[in-house]
Scaffold this motif. Structure first.
Motif, PDB file in Angstrom:
ATOM      1  N   GLN A   6       0.835  -1.188   0.000  1.00 27.16           N
ATOM      2  CA  GLN A   6       0.000   0.000   0.000  1.00 27.16           C
ATOM      3  C   GLN A   6       0.873   1.243   0.000  1.00 27.16           C
ATOM      4  OE1 GLN A   6      -3.083  -1.673   3.242  1.00 27.16           O
ATOM      5  NE2 GLN A   6      -3.654   0.346   2.423  1.00 27.16           N
ATOM      6  N   LEU A  11      -0.464   9.804   5.177  1.00 29.13           N
ATOM      7  CA  LEU A  11      -1.027  10.868   4.356  1.00 29.13           C
ATOM      8  C   LEU A  11      -1.734  11.861   5.267  1.00 29.13           C
ATOM      9  CD1 LEU A  11      -1.709  12.020   1.557  1.00 29.13           C
ATOM     10  CD2 LEU A  11      -3.726  10.547   1.530  1.00 29.13           C
ATOM     11  N   LEU A  21      -5.410   6.619  -2.506  1.00 26.06           N
ATOM     12  CA  LEU A  21      -4.629   5.552  -1.892  1.00 26.06           C
ATOM     13  C   LEU A  21      -4.496   4.425  -2.924  1.00 26.06           C
ATOM     14  CD1 LEU A  21      -6.327   5.300   1.625  1.00 26.06           C
ATOM     15  CD2 LEU A  21      -4.663   6.978   0.772  1.00 26.06           C
ATOM     16  N   CYS A  23      -3.250   0.352  -3.747  1.00 21.37           N
ATOM     17  CA  CYS A  23      -2.969  -0.989  -3.245  1.00 21.37           C
ATOM     18  C   CYS A  23      -2.595  -1.882  -4.422  1.00 21.37           C
ATOM     19  CB  CYS A  23      -4.188  -1.542  -2.524  1.00 21.37           C
ATOM     20  SG  CYS A  23      -3.993  -3.237  -1.931  1.00 21.37           S
ATOM     21  N   TRP A  34     -11.150  -3.021   0.757  1.00 23.36           N
ATOM     22  CA  TRP A  34     -10.736  -1.863   1.562  1.00 23.36           C
ATOM     23  C   TRP A  34     -11.416  -1.961   2.924  1.00 23.36           C
ATOM     24  CZ3 TRP A  34      -6.672   0.872   0.735  1.00 23.36           C
ATOM     25  CH2 TRP A  34      -6.273   1.242  -0.553  1.00 23.36           C
ATOM     26  N   TYR A  89      -6.257   2.931   6.850  1.00 25.33           N
ATOM     27  CA  TYR A  89      -7.002   2.284   5.776  1.00 25.33           C
ATOM     28  C   TYR A  89      -6.183   1.092   5.286  1.00 25.33           C
ATOM     29  CZ  TYR A  89     -10.283   6.044   6.017  1.00 25.33           C
ATOM     30  OH  TYR A  89     -11.235   6.916   6.478  1.00 25.33           O
ATOM     31  N   THR A 107      -2.471   2.576   5.101  1.00 26.20           N
ATOM     32  CA  THR A 107      -2.157   3.997   4.961  1.00 26.20           C
ATOM     33  C   THR A 107      -2.769   4.713   6.158  1.00 26.20           C
ATOM     34  OG1 THR A 107      -2.104   3.997   2.545  1.00 26.20           O
ATOM     35  CG2 THR A 107      -2.510   6.107   3.634  1.00 26.20           C
ATOM     36  N   LEU A 109      -4.100   7.776   7.607  1.00 25.52           N
ATOM     37  CA  LEU A 109      -4.642   9.015   7.056  1.00 25.52           C
ATOM     38  C   LEU A 109      -5.047   9.969   8.173  1.00 25.52           C
ATOM     39  CD1 LEU A 109      -5.795  10.669   4.652  1.00 25.52           C
ATOM     40  CD2 LEU A 109      -7.954   9.471   5.025  1.00 25.52           C
TER      41      LEU A 109
END
Lengths: 112, 111
Positions: A6, A11, A21, A23, A34, A89, A107, A109
């Protein structure tokens, strides 16, 4: 290394930004997912793709928009997010739907 | 509805202690049961699974037995190590292909 990558790992974005994002899996899997991971809450399934077709959308707000151009890549497009969307995520893949899931590192976020 | 309940964390133990993390579930039918582990900075990894009643899943010294009569799938390890520090998720896979995760239990092992 699970075979699911990922990007980015972290972020930070403002509420008016647009970001995506990414993947990627090289496991030859047919299903991709997700998930949203927030503190002290169960993992929330957001979207499921099986053979590039979206099979599930768990009442996710339209400011999250998934895209699956091929069975190896999955994107999550973000637009006008809210601070409560700040979370980790996670992307996952599996050979067949909901069989052993392989997760990416996520990720993280932050929405300011 | 279908759900998974795990013990609240964090759980803090000394190295070589015995570990139990409780997991109970509510589901129609006969789900498959899983334990996933998330090490710091990483995604979830499947730790072990059991697909029918009385099955025992095991991996890396961890064990869990599918108990239909108590609808439980408690995770156990006889002697934990510092490297076992992570978040552990109990999950169930329903017959209609829905997977439900618990909230996770954070485990800290002190040297």
């Amino acid at each position: 290394e699970t075979g699911v990558t990922q990007t980015p790992r972290h972020l930070v974005m403002g509420m008016t930004n647009k970001k995506s994002l990414k993947c990627e899996q090289h496991l030859g899997h047919n299903a991709m997912y997700w998930y949203k991971q927030s503190a002290k809450k169960p993992l929330e399934l957001m979207f499921v793709y099986n053979f590039k077709e979206q099979t599930e959308n768990n009442s996710v707000p339209s400011r999250f928009s998934p895209e699956c151009p091929n069975s190896s890549h999955l994107f999550l497009h973000l637009h006008t997010l809210q601070p409560e969307d700040s979370a980790l995520y996670l992307c996952a893949s599996s050979q067949n739907l909901y069989e052993k899931l392989f997760f990416g590192s996520g990720t993280q976020l932050s929405v300011l | 509805g279908d759900s998974v309940t795990q013990m609240e964390g964090p759980v803090t133990l000394s190295e070589e202690a015995f570990l139990t993390i409780n997991c109970t579930y509510t589901a129609t039918g006969y789900p498959s049961l899983f334990w996933y582990v998330q090490y710091p900075g990483e995604g979830l990894q499947l730790l072990l699974k059991a697909t029918k009643a009385d099955d025992k899943g095991s991996n890396k010294g961890f064990e869990a037995t599918y108990r239909k009569e108590t609808t439980s799938f408690h995770l156990e390890k006889g002697s934990v190590q510092v490297s076992d520090s992570a978040v552990y998720f109990c999950a169930l896979l329903l017959r209609d292909d829905k997977i439900i995760f618990g909230k996770g239990t954070r485990l800290h092992i002190l040297p």
